[in-house]
Design a protein around this motif. Sequence first.
Motif, PDB file in Angstrom:
ATOM      1  N   ARG A 202      -4.686   8.099   1.233  1.00  0.00           N
ATOM      2  CA  ARG A 202      -4.625   7.377   2.593  1.00  0.00           C
ATOM      3  C   ARG A 202      -2.988   7.560   3.351  1.00  0.00           C
ATOM      4  N   PRO A 203      -3.099   7.429   4.810  1.00  0.00           N
ATOM      5  CA  PRO A 203      -1.829   7.857   5.381  1.00  0.00           C
ATOM      6  C   PRO A 203      -0.810   6.433   5.337  1.00  0.00           C
ATOM      7  N   ILE A 204       0.319   6.915   4.937  1.00  0.00           N
ATOM      8  CA  ILE A 204       1.143   5.586   4.854  1.00  0.00           C
ATOM      9  C   ILE A 204       1.319   4.580   6.031  1.00  0.00           C
ATOM     10  N   THR A 205       0.865   5.018   7.226  1.00  0.00           N
ATOM     11  CA  THR A 205       0.723   4.042   8.197  1.00  0.00           C
ATOM     12  C   THR A 205      -0.250   2.968   8.102  1.00  0.00           C
ATOM     13  N   LEU A 206      -0.921   3.215   6.917  1.00  0.00           N
ATOM     14  CA  LEU A 206      -1.964   2.003   6.307  1.00  0.00           C
ATOM     15  C   LEU A 206      -1.134   0.847   6.161  1.00  0.00           C
ATOM     16  N   LEU A 207       0.328   0.819   5.785  1.00  0.00           N
ATOM     17  CA  LEU A 207       1.317  -0.254   5.609  1.00  0.00           C
ATOM     18  C   LEU A 207       2.111  -0.689   6.771  1.00  0.00           C
ATOM     19  N   ILE A 208       2.294   0.240   7.868  1.00  0.00           N
ATOM     20  CA  ILE A 208       3.072  -0.096   8.859  1.00  0.00           C
ATOM     21  C   ILE A 208       2.653  -0.871  10.136  1.00  0.00           C
ATOM     22  N   PRO A 209       3.007  -2.161  10.363  1.00  0.00           N
ATOM     23  CA  PRO A 209       2.493  -2.756  11.441  1.00  0.00           C
ATOM     24  C   PRO A 209       2.585  -1.802  12.870  1.00  0.00           C
ATOM     25  N   ALA A 210       1.693  -2.139  13.886  1.00  0.00           N
ATOM     26  CA  ALA A 210       1.490  -1.390  14.951  1.00  0.00           C
ATOM     27  C   ALA A 210       2.853  -1.395  15.655  1.00  0.00           C
ATOM     28  N   ASP A 211       3.755  -2.279  15.793  1.00  0.00           N
ATOM     29  CA  ASP A 211       4.799  -2.316  16.583  1.00  0.00           C
ATOM     30  C   ASP A 211       6.069  -1.547  16.083  1.00  0.00           C
ATOM     31  N   ARG A 212       5.819  -0.945  14.779  1.00  0.00           N
ATOM     32  CA  ARG A 212       6.827  -0.166  14.011  1.00  0.00           C
ATOM     33  C   ARG A 212       6.244   1.259  13.708  1.00  0.00           C
ATOM     34  N   LEU A 213       5.087   1.682  14.278  1.00  0.00           N
ATOM     35  CA  LEU A 213       4.807   2.925  13.987  1.00  0.00           C
ATOM     36  C   LEU A 213       5.754   4.118  14.430  1.00  0.00           C
TER      37      LEU A 213
END
Length: 484
Positions: A202-213
């Motif tokens: 899965r993409p690492i953005t799984l762990l990143i809050p929307a305001d820090r993408l």
Amino acid sequence: MDGTTDQAGLGSTRLEHAAFHPTDAALFQSELGDRQVLDALAAAVYVTDAAGRITYYNEAAAALWGHRPALGQAQWCGSWRLFWPDGRPLPHDQCPMAVTLREGRPARGLEAIAERPDGTRVPFVPYPTPLHDASGRLVGAVNMLIDISDRRDAERAAQQLSAIVESAEDAILAKDLDGVITSWNSGAERLFGYTPDEAIGRPITLLIPADRLDEEPEILRRIRAGERVEHFDTIRRRKDGSLVEISLTISPIRNAQGRIVGASKIARDITERRQAQEQQQLLLREMDHRVKNLFTVASSVVALSARSAGTVSDLTSAVQGRLSALARAHALTLSPASDLEPAAQRSTTLHALISAIGAPYDDGPEDVGARIAVTGPDVPITGRAMTGLALLLHEFATNAAKYGALSTPTGRVDVACSEQPDVFCLEWTERGGPPIGGQSTSEGFGSLLARLTVTSQLGGELSRDWRPEGLVIRLSVRRDRLTN
């Protein structure tokens, strides 16, 4: 020349000068060429006859075995001793070469360990192949031994590294250059809540809050450039949606050709570190606040003493007495300095505590407690609640001495105590002080400290009412918090 080679396996045909036919000469040259090729090989090669007696071996075989076995005598394998990979002894007559000669087929897919006379052990993979003559009769076998020591060392190092990564407290994961997670250790599972099956692929953005993408493209850009990102403090999102403060260290991953193919990440939970830093800053601000307050109050004490002193001696005595009372009151706001003074053994009552806090502001010895009058039921206070309440009351009195009722000669404070089920209430009412223009629009550090003490330590509520005639503070605390 007797027409016999010194290693019988490739040249056992006798060549007589008298009968040296051109065909024999061609055969001899062919066999000689084969032997030169085998001698030049870096891989260990040896040959046996049908009975398993070694008739030839090259230099690489002698180096692997660590000695030179006697041709025609050593059987099946030239190693000093043999072992299975798990360390069990392997008899020579059960080695892969012996199996090949006995069954007439290649015995592949096995590993073994050769022990040299000096005790050194060499793991290897054998490739025994039976040899047949033109009629199909088994005449011997050839074996090639591949030293896998480097591979074993690499495997052992990889296993150790894998064990270290898996047992690490920190979250360790890897991703490719598209930002897709490719590995995930147990530390990552503990920190973020996802199992390896849920995270890998899965993409690492799984762990990143929307305001820090926007952080991820910049990280990938730096990784592609071969940069290492160290101690990057940020916030990530767990599986349950909660946020966690972490410190990231990110390094490029290169393949065997040196090309960057991904990135490894080490994520460390810094929540406790942040809390410790915040606590440290709070303590430093509290110390600064207390020191400033003490200087201000000391000045007020001198001015208060001067109003009633008739002589220098009277002034000195009054100032000394009030400063001593102030020191005693301030000591009540401190937690136990060591385990030699357990918090549970420190006790007093609320009325006594208020009297100790108000003593520095009394008009004189004959009027002790007159400027701060306490009414209503009393209650025992023990443990750390004593420090918390002393801190609050000290803050109330200090502010009153700087800005409120205790800053004027005629100002007074009434403290009314009352009880409710499970709750003890206190109302601090100031009168006779300077007129109050209105409610403060900002929360000073003293007010912040008081609010945190009430909510977190005493489990209560605190409110202020800025009346023109004086400040009114209402405090309610849980009774069970007063004795722990």
